[in-house]
Write an enzyme that holds these catalytic residues in place. Structure first.
Site, PDB file in Angstrom:
ATOM      1  N   ASN A   1       0.829  -1.210   0.000  1.00  0.00           N
ATOM      2  CA  ASN A   1       0.000   0.000   0.000  1.00  0.00           C
ATOM      3  C   ASN A   1       0.861   1.258   0.000  1.00  0.00           C
ATOM      4  O   ASN A   1       1.896   1.310   0.663  1.00  0.00           O
ATOM      5  CB  ASN A   1      -0.926   0.008   1.216  1.00  0.00           C
ATOM      6  CG  ASN A   1      -1.893  -1.153   1.186  1.00  0.00           C
ATOM      7  OD1 ASN A   1      -2.075  -1.774   0.145  1.00  0.00           O
ATOM      8  ND2 ASN A   1      -2.507  -1.459   2.307  1.00  0.00           N
ATOM      9  N   VAL A   2       0.369   2.271  -0.691  1.00  0.00           N
ATOM     10  CA  VAL A   2       1.096   3.538  -0.756  1.00  0.00           C
ATOM     11  C   VAL A   2       0.495   4.553   0.221  1.00  0.00           C
ATOM     12  O   VAL A   2       0.986   5.674   0.323  1.00  0.00           O
ATOM     13  CB  VAL A   2       1.143   4.081  -2.211  1.00  0.00           C
ATOM     14  CG1 VAL A   2       1.938   3.127  -3.098  1.00  0.00           C
ATOM     15  CG2 VAL A   2      -0.246   4.306  -2.783  1.00  0.00           C
TER      16      VAL A   2
ATOM     17  N   GLY B   1      -5.286  -9.217   2.743  1.00  0.00           N
ATOM     18  CA  GLY B   1      -5.981  -8.225   1.911  1.00  0.00           C
ATOM     19  C   GLY B   1      -5.294  -7.908   0.595  1.00  0.00           C
ATOM     20  O   GLY B   1      -5.301  -6.764   0.164  1.00  0.00           O
TER      21      GLY B   1
ATOM     22  N   HIS C   1       5.893  -0.743  -2.737  1.00  0.00           N
ATOM     23  CA  HIS C   1       5.408  -0.042  -3.938  1.00  0.00           C
ATOM     24  C   HIS C   1       5.427   1.481  -3.772  1.00  0.00           C
ATOM     25  O   HIS C   1       4.748   2.188  -4.514  1.00  0.00           O
ATOM     26  CB  HIS C   1       3.996  -0.526  -4.309  1.00  0.00           C
ATOM     27  CG  HIS C   1       3.975  -1.927  -4.838  1.00  0.00           C
ATOM     28  ND1 HIS C   1       2.821  -2.677  -4.956  1.00  0.00           N
ATOM     29  CD2 HIS C   1       4.972  -2.730  -5.299  1.00  0.00           C
ATOM     30  CE1 HIS C   1       3.107  -3.873  -5.452  1.00  0.00           C
ATOM     31  NE2 HIS C   1       4.410  -3.926  -5.667  1.00  0.00           N
TER      32      HIS C   1
HETATM   33  C1  BJW Z   1     -10.336  -7.354   1.753  1.00  0.00           C
HETATM   34  C2  BJW Z   1     -11.195  -6.402   2.213  1.00  0.00           C
HETATM   35  C3  BJW Z   1     -11.393  -6.388   3.579  1.00  0.00           C
HETATM   36  C4  BJW Z   1     -11.147  -6.133   0.130  1.00  0.00           C
HETATM   37  N1  BJW Z   1     -10.792  -7.268   4.307  1.00  0.00           N
HETATM   38  N2  BJW Z   1      -9.689  -8.252   2.421  1.00  0.00           N
HETATM   39  C5  BJW Z   1       5.411 -12.507 -13.497  1.00  0.00           C
HETATM   40  C6  BJW Z   1       4.358 -12.922 -14.278  1.00  0.00           C
HETATM   41  C7  BJW Z   1       3.573 -11.997 -14.981  1.00  0.00           C
HETATM   42  C8  BJW Z   1       3.829 -10.638 -14.904  1.00  0.00           C
HETATM   43  C9  BJW Z   1       4.871 -10.227 -14.135  1.00  0.00           C
HETATM   44  C10 BJW Z   1       5.648 -11.147 -13.458  1.00  0.00           C
HETATM   45  N3  BJW Z   1       6.603 -10.468 -12.765  1.00  0.00           N
HETATM   46  C11 BJW Z   1       6.425  -9.153 -12.976  1.00  0.00           C
HETATM   47  C12 BJW Z   1       5.387  -8.957 -13.825  1.00  0.00           C
HETATM   48  C13 BJW Z   1       4.891  -7.624 -14.299  1.00  0.00           C
HETATM   49  C14 BJW Z   1       4.088  -6.866 -13.272  1.00  0.00           C
HETATM   50  C15 BJW Z   1       2.904  -7.725 -12.865  1.00  0.00           C
HETATM   51  O1  BJW Z   1       2.877  -8.331 -11.815  1.00  0.00           O
HETATM   52  N4  BJW Z   1       1.868  -7.730 -13.669  1.00  0.00           N
HETATM   53  C16 BJW Z   1       0.649  -8.468 -13.317  1.00  0.00           C
HETATM   54  C17 BJW Z   1      -0.544  -7.636 -13.688  1.00  0.00           C
HETATM   55  C18 BJW Z   1       0.710  -9.856 -13.893  1.00  0.00           C
HETATM   56  N5  BJW Z   1       4.873  -6.473 -12.132  1.00  0.00           N
HETATM   57  C19 BJW Z   1       5.651  -5.391 -12.140  1.00  0.00           C
HETATM   58  O2  BJW Z   1       5.753  -4.688 -13.130  1.00  0.00           O
HETATM   59  C20 BJW Z   1       6.424  -5.076 -10.886  1.00  0.00           C
HETATM   60  N6  BJW Z   1       7.802  -4.932 -11.176  1.00  0.00           N
HETATM   61  C21 BJW Z   1       8.586  -5.974 -11.444  1.00  0.00           C
HETATM   62  O3  BJW Z   1       8.159  -7.109 -11.436  1.00  0.00           O
HETATM   63  O4  BJW Z   1       9.907  -5.649 -11.682  1.00  0.00           O
HETATM   64  C22 BJW Z   1      10.793  -6.720 -12.045  1.00  0.00           C
HETATM   65  C23 BJW Z   1      11.616  -7.155 -10.868  1.00  0.00           C
HETATM   66  C24 BJW Z   1      11.020  -7.614  -9.714  1.00  0.00           C
HETATM   67  C25 BJW Z   1      11.776  -8.036  -8.647  1.00  0.00           C
HETATM   68  C26 BJW Z   1      13.131  -7.992  -8.720  1.00  0.00           C
HETATM   69  C27 BJW Z   1      13.734  -7.527  -9.877  1.00  0.00           C
HETATM   70  C28 BJW Z   1      12.969  -7.121 -10.953  1.00  0.00           C
HETATM   71  C29 BJW Z   1       5.973  -3.728 -10.303  1.00  0.00           C
HETATM   72  C30 BJW Z   1       4.576  -3.797  -9.799  1.00  0.00           C
HETATM   73  C31 BJW Z   1       4.143  -2.418  -9.262  1.00  0.00           C
HETATM   74  C32 BJW Z   1       2.688  -2.451  -8.898  1.00  0.00           C
HETATM   75  N7  BJW Z   1       2.233  -1.164  -8.562  1.00  0.00           N
HETATM   76  C33 BJW Z   1       0.819  -0.999  -8.239  1.00  0.00           C
HETATM   77  C34 BJW Z   1       0.293   0.374  -8.655  1.00  0.00           C
HETATM   78  C35 BJW Z   1       0.980   1.513  -8.077  1.00  0.00           C
HETATM   79  C36 BJW Z   1       0.357   2.751  -8.637  1.00  0.00           C
HETATM   80  C37 BJW Z   1      -0.887   3.154  -7.899  1.00  0.00           C
HETATM   81  O5  BJW Z   1      -0.923   3.092  -6.661  1.00  0.00           O
HETATM   82  O6  BJW Z   1      -1.802   3.580  -8.588  1.00  0.00           O
HETATM   83  O7  BJW Z   1       0.615  -1.253  -6.848  1.00  0.00           O
HETATM   84  S1  BJW Z   1      -0.243  -2.141  -9.023  1.00  0.00           S
HETATM   85  C38 BJW Z   1      -1.433  -2.185  -7.739  1.00  0.00           C
HETATM   86  O8  BJW Z   1      -1.596  -3.579  -7.422  1.00  0.00           O
HETATM   87  C39 BJW Z   1      -0.775  -1.483  -6.535  1.00  0.00           C
HETATM   88  C40 BJW Z   1      -0.959  -2.533  -5.470  1.00  0.00           C
HETATM   89  O9  BJW Z   1       0.035  -2.389  -4.469  1.00  0.00           O
HETATM   90  C41 BJW Z   1      -0.873  -3.841  -6.226  1.00  0.00           C
HETATM   91  C42 BJW Z   1      -1.491  -5.004  -5.522  1.00  0.00           C
HETATM   92  O10 BJW Z   1      -2.881  -4.827  -5.388  1.00  0.00           O
HETATM   93  P1  BJW Z   1      -3.615  -5.373  -4.108  1.00  0.00           P
HETATM   94  O11 BJW Z   1      -3.120  -4.656  -2.917  1.00  0.00           O
HETATM   95  O12 BJW Z   1      -3.533  -6.843  -4.087  1.00  0.00           O
HETATM   96  O13 BJW Z   1      -5.121  -4.860  -4.359  1.00  0.00           O
HETATM   97  P2  BJW Z   1      -6.320  -5.555  -5.152  1.00  0.00           P
HETATM   98  O14 BJW Z   1      -7.342  -4.521  -5.395  1.00  0.00           O
HETATM   99  O15 BJW Z   1      -5.837  -6.326  -6.318  1.00  0.00           O
HETATM  100  O16 BJW Z   1      -6.861  -6.646  -4.116  1.00  0.00           O
HETATM  101  C43 BJW Z   1      -7.501  -6.271  -2.901  1.00  0.00           C
HETATM  102  C44 BJW Z   1      -7.780  -7.528  -2.115  1.00  0.00           C
HETATM  103  O17 BJW Z   1      -8.308  -7.160  -0.869  1.00  0.00           O
HETATM  104  C45 BJW Z   1      -8.815  -8.451  -2.778  1.00  0.00           C
HETATM  105  O18 BJW Z   1      -8.319  -9.781  -2.778  1.00  0.00           O
HETATM  106  C46 BJW Z   1     -10.052  -8.332  -1.881  1.00  0.00           C
HETATM  107  O19 BJW Z   1     -10.782  -9.563  -1.764  1.00  0.00           O
HETATM  108  C47 BJW Z   1      -9.418  -7.969  -0.577  1.00  0.00           C
HETATM  109  N8  BJW Z   1     -10.272  -7.187   0.306  1.00  0.00           N
HETATM  110  N9  BJW Z   1     -11.675  -5.659   1.081  1.00  0.00           N
HETATM  111  C48 BJW Z   1      -9.948  -8.181   3.744  1.00  0.00           C
HETATM  112  N10 BJW Z   1     -12.260  -5.488   4.105  1.00  0.00           N
END
Ligand code: BJW
Length: 231
Positions: free
Chosen positions: A88-89, A178, A112
């Site tokens: 989270n940011v 989450g 992030h």
């Molecule tokens: C509740 C609830 C309640 C609701 N109680 N629960 C391998 C395979 C395929 C692709 C890739 C791969 N490796 C890398 C990639 C590319 C890419 C990626 O993952 N793409 C995917 C879409 C497949 N990754 C990257 O580009 C990353 N960089 C990278 O891999 O660099 C290479 C490297 C890595 C390591 C070493 C060396 C090199 C960077 C990723 C950056 C992500 N940034 C973001 C956005 C920031 C901008 C912004 O804030 O606008 O960060 S993406 C966005 O998703 C944000 C979040 O932190 C992140 C995760 O989301 P989160 O937190 O899981 O939210 P939701 O909405 O998805 O889920 C919420 C959950 O809560 C749900 O499950 C609900 O059920 C639950 N919930 N209410 C409990 N009350």
């Protein structure tokens, strides 16, 4: 006993911070590539700065909830190492830990980035930032730099990966709270913890796509399940 907790947007949802992938989520009305990639920022800095300026302003009206507070209470009494890695940011974990100072083995990593920080594009210097950023915000740190949000966009390398991987390699308990597990490398942490022999637990509203990778699932709102799990 060493603990690693990974949190995602779901831990802040009940504080009123929108999650990403819900139907009324943060990216509703925005193309992800337009606001969460370096290419999007290069193409339209005003749009991107505005998107994050709005979210930065919203932080003034939200508070840590019972899940953040339960983790802060845990950090105050945990006797082993405890790494809290948040995707989270927002600053809700930080605020909860200010209210309840942690024991010495505790660390918090925002992998992030943080809304309340800005980064100079030329020098990489990171500074606290509480106000708005302009489209071409002149950097105080470098004559050719501009200030951008200190956020890890798609295609960028998440922060503190070495420290996180070191902690995962020696953890006994890994708890993911989450997060949808849709974004790597965070989605792969459970496998690293399993390789280290840790017990793995998912806490979420509902089972995620990766639920079968965890030894145990605890389902329900984080404000209830997190205090109950660690209580
Ligand atoms: C509740 C609830 C309640 C609701 N109680 N629960 C391998 C395979 C395929 C692709 C890739 C791969 N490796 C890398 C990639 C590319 C890419 C990626 O993952 N793409 C995917 C879409 C497949 N990754 C990257 O580009 C990353 N960089 C990278 O891999 O660099 C290479 C490297 C890595 C390591 C070493 C060396 C090199 C960077 C990723 C950056 C992500 N940034 C973001 C956005 C920031 C901008 C912004 O804030 O606008 O960060 S993406 C966005 O998703 C944000 C979040 O932190 C992140 C995760 O989301 P989160 O937190 O899981 O939210 P939701 O909405 O998805 O889920 C919420 C959950 O809560 C749900 O499950 C609900 O059920 C639950 N919930 N209410 C409990 N009350």
């Amino acid at each position: 006993m060493n603990l690693v907790v990974l949190t995602g947007a779901g831990v802040s949802a009940e504080s009123g911070v929108p999650t990403f992938r819900a139907s009324d989520g943060l990216w509703e009305g925005h193309r992800v590539e337009a606001v969460a990639t370096p290419e999007g920022f290069a193409a339209n800095p005003a749009l991107v700065q505005d998107f994050y300026n709005q979210r930065r302003r919203q932080l003034a009206s939200v508070q840590p909830n019972a899940a953040h507070r339960a983790l802060a209470d845990l950090a105050a009494r945990w006797t082993g190492d405890f790494l809290l890695v948040t995707q989270n940011v927002d600053d809700l974990h930080d605020r909860a830990h200010l209210e309840t100072p942690p024991a010495s083995g505790f660390e918090l990593i925002h992998m992030h980035g943080e809304l309340k920080k800005a980064r100079c594009t030329a020098s990489g210097v990171v500074c606290d930032w509480d106000g708005d950023l302009e489209a071409a915000h002149v950097s105080p740190h470098h004559p050719r730099g501009v200030l951008r949000p200190h956020i890890v966009w798609f295609g960028e390398i998440p922060l503190e990966m070495e420290r996180i991987e070191r902690a995962l390699a020696r953890c006994d308990l890994f708890v993911s709270i989450g997060t949808s597990g849709a974004v790597y490398p965070a989605a792969g942490f459970v496998q690293l913890a399993r390789m280290a022999g840790a017990r793995t637990v998912e806490i979420n509203l509902e089972p995620t796509q990766g639920a079968s990778l965890f030894d145990e699932g605890v389902y329900g709102p984080a404000s209830e399940t997190v205090p109950a799990f660690f209580g």
